[in-house]
Write a protein that holds these residues in place. Structure first.
Motif, PDB file in Angstrom:
ATOM      1  N   GLY A 178       0.787  -1.236   0.000  1.00  0.00           N
ATOM      2  CA  GLY A 178       0.000   0.000   0.000  1.00  0.00           C
ATOM      3  C   GLY A 178       0.814   1.277   0.000  1.00  0.00           C
ATOM      4  O   GLY A 178       0.255   2.357   0.148  1.00  0.00           O
ATOM      5  N   SER A 179       2.135   1.188  -0.172  1.00  0.00           N
ATOM      6  CA  SER A 179       2.970   2.385  -0.095  1.00  0.00           C
ATOM      7  C   SER A 179       3.345   2.968  -1.454  1.00  0.00           C
ATOM      8  O   SER A 179       3.900   4.062  -1.512  1.00  0.00           O
ATOM      9  N   VAL A 180       3.041   2.278  -2.532  1.00  0.00           N
ATOM     10  CA  VAL A 180       3.434   2.741  -3.864  1.00  0.00           C
ATOM     11  C   VAL A 180       2.508   3.885  -4.287  1.00  0.00           C
ATOM     12  O   VAL A 180       1.293   3.734  -4.348  1.00  0.00           O
ATOM     13  N   LYS A 181       3.103   5.054  -4.544  1.00  0.00           N
ATOM     14  CA  LYS A 181       2.352   6.238  -4.973  1.00  0.00           C
ATOM     15  C   LYS A 181       2.914   6.694  -6.309  1.00  0.00           C
ATOM     16  O   LYS A 181       4.089   7.018  -6.414  1.00  0.00           O
ATOM     17  N   ARG A 182       2.048   6.732  -7.316  1.00  0.00           N
ATOM     18  CA  ARG A 182       2.467   7.136  -8.660  1.00  0.00           C
ATOM     19  C   ARG A 182       1.904   8.516  -8.988  1.00  0.00           C
ATOM     20  O   ARG A 182       0.760   8.812  -8.666  1.00  0.00           O
TER      21      ARG A 182
ATOM     22  N   VAL B  17       7.475   7.954  -9.127  1.00  0.00           N
ATOM     23  CA  VAL B  17       6.853   6.999  -8.214  1.00  0.00           C
ATOM     24  C   VAL B  17       7.639   7.029  -6.903  1.00  0.00           C
ATOM     25  O   VAL B  17       8.838   7.267  -6.902  1.00  0.00           O
ATOM     26  N   SER B  18       6.931   6.848  -5.812  1.00  0.00           N
ATOM     27  CA  SER B  18       7.598   6.721  -4.511  1.00  0.00           C
ATOM     28  C   SER B  18       7.012   5.519  -3.795  1.00  0.00           C
ATOM     29  O   SER B  18       5.838   5.180  -3.981  1.00  0.00           O
ATOM     30  N   PHE B  19       7.841   4.872  -3.008  1.00  0.00           N
ATOM     31  CA  PHE B  19       7.399   3.703  -2.259  1.00  0.00           C
ATOM     32  C   PHE B  19       8.278   3.564  -1.032  1.00  0.00           C
ATOM     33  O   PHE B  19       9.339   4.171  -0.933  1.00  0.00           O
ATOM     34  N   ASP B  20       7.793   2.799  -0.077  1.00  0.00           N
ATOM     35  CA  ASP B  20       8.520   2.577   1.165  1.00  0.00           C
ATOM     36  C   ASP B  20       9.180   1.212   1.141  1.00  0.00           C
ATOM     37  O   ASP B  20       8.618   0.254   0.609  1.00  0.00           O
ATOM     38  N   LEU B  21      10.364   1.145   1.742  1.00  0.00           N
ATOM     39  CA  LEU B  21      11.098  -0.109   1.904  1.00  0.00           C
ATOM     40  C   LEU B  21      11.227  -0.414   3.388  1.00  0.00           C
ATOM     41  O   LEU B  21      11.384   0.494   4.198  1.00  0.00           O
TER      42      LEU B  21
ATOM     43  N   VAL C 259      11.691   5.629  -0.922  1.00  0.00           N
ATOM     44  CA  VAL C 259      12.480   5.692  -2.155  1.00  0.00           C
ATOM     45  C   VAL C 259      11.656   6.432  -3.196  1.00  0.00           C
ATOM     46  O   VAL C 259      10.479   6.123  -3.403  1.00  0.00           O
ATOM     47  N   THR C 260      12.253   7.443  -3.837  1.00  0.00           N
ATOM     48  CA  THR C 260      11.604   8.128  -4.946  1.00  0.00           C
ATOM     49  C   THR C 260      12.358   7.761  -6.214  1.00  0.00           C
ATOM     50  O   THR C 260      13.580   7.635  -6.212  1.00  0.00           O
ATOM     51  N   TYR C 261      11.616   7.611  -7.297  1.00  0.00           N
ATOM     52  CA  TYR C 261      12.220   7.170  -8.558  1.00  0.00           C
ATOM     53  C   TYR C 261      11.437   7.776  -9.708  1.00  0.00           C
ATOM     54  O   TYR C 261      10.207   7.891  -9.643  1.00  0.00           O
ATOM     55  N   GLU C 262      12.119   8.174 -10.746  1.00  0.00           N
ATOM     56  CA  GLU C 262      11.458   8.662 -11.947  1.00  0.00           C
ATOM     57  C   GLU C 262      11.907   7.800 -13.111  1.00  0.00           C
ATOM     58  O   GLU C 262      13.079   7.792 -13.480  1.00  0.00           O
ATOM     59  N   GLY C 263      10.970   7.052 -13.662  1.00  0.00           N
ATOM     60  CA  GLY C 263      11.275   6.155 -14.762  1.00  0.00           C
ATOM     61  C   GLY C 263      10.320   4.977 -14.750  1.00  0.00           C
ATOM     62  O   GLY C 263       9.363   4.929 -13.983  1.00  0.00           O
ATOM     63  N   ILE C 264      10.598   4.041 -15.609  1.00  0.00           N
ATOM     64  CA  ILE C 264       9.765   2.851 -15.722  1.00  0.00           C
ATOM     65  C   ILE C 264      10.315   1.795 -14.767  1.00  0.00           C
ATOM     66  O   ILE C 264      11.485   1.440 -14.832  1.00  0.00           O
TER      67      ILE C 264
END
Length: 173
Positions: free
Chosen positions: A69-73, A80-84, A93-98
């Motif tokens: 439930g942590s993935v936010k697009r 996209v950001s998600f929790d680890l 973690v924030t990431y821009e890309g596929i």
């Protein structure tokens, strides 16, 4: 005048000195490309017995499980950001890309990027496990205590049960 033995000694010392200088220069140049591996707990609490924490702006790799439930697009871009998590604190973690095809919540991943603050990583690369059974030894050791059931170990109906259920629902002619 120098003897032949002295000339050889100076030549050998010069070659050894040049080799040592070349190795030192290579190690100094590669120092910028060394990425240390952390788990979320090690990132927040520190690494080793001295509890050394990475500094903001340091390149690193972090591995853990994506929190359900942590993935936010971002609907406007590829951000996209998600929790680890491992067994302790949560890191964002924030990431821009596929993202990789195998990326999903509850999945073990490794992200490579730069530390933005104490609990945030700006990732430049996100890797998901290829095989459901394999986990790198460092990640497996760090994730002890987290319940992860590989698909091959889940209680799925046997192939004969699935066929029996599908044939009984079709009806007979």
């Amino acid at each position: 005048m120098q003897t032949r033995r002295q000339k050889r000694l100076w030549a050998v010392l010069l070659v050894i000195g040049l080799l040592a200088g070349a190795v030192g220069a290579m190690l100094y140049a590669l120092q910028q490309n060394i990425d240390l591996f952390y788990t979320p707990s090690q990132l927040v609490e520190g690494l080793g017995k001295d509890k050394v924490k990475p500094v903001v702006g340091q390149r690193l790799r972090i591995g853990g499980m994506v929190v359900e439930g942590s993935v936010k697009r971002d609907p406007e871009s590829l951000k996209v950001s998600f929790d680890l998590v491992d067994t302790g604190p949560i890191v964002t973690v924030t990431y821009e890309g596929i993202l990789p095809d195998l990326f999903r919540e509850g999945q073990g991943i490794v992200a490579q990027g730069v530390l933005v603050d104490a609990t945030t990583i700006a990732a430049t690369e996100v890797l998901a496990k290829h095989d459901e059974e394999y986990m790198p030894p460092e990640v497996a050791e760090a994730l002890k205590g987290i319940r992860h059931v590989p698909p091959s170990k889940q209680n799925l109906p046997a192939a004969s049960d699935r066929e029996a259920n599908s044939s009984s629902s079709e009806g007979r002619y």
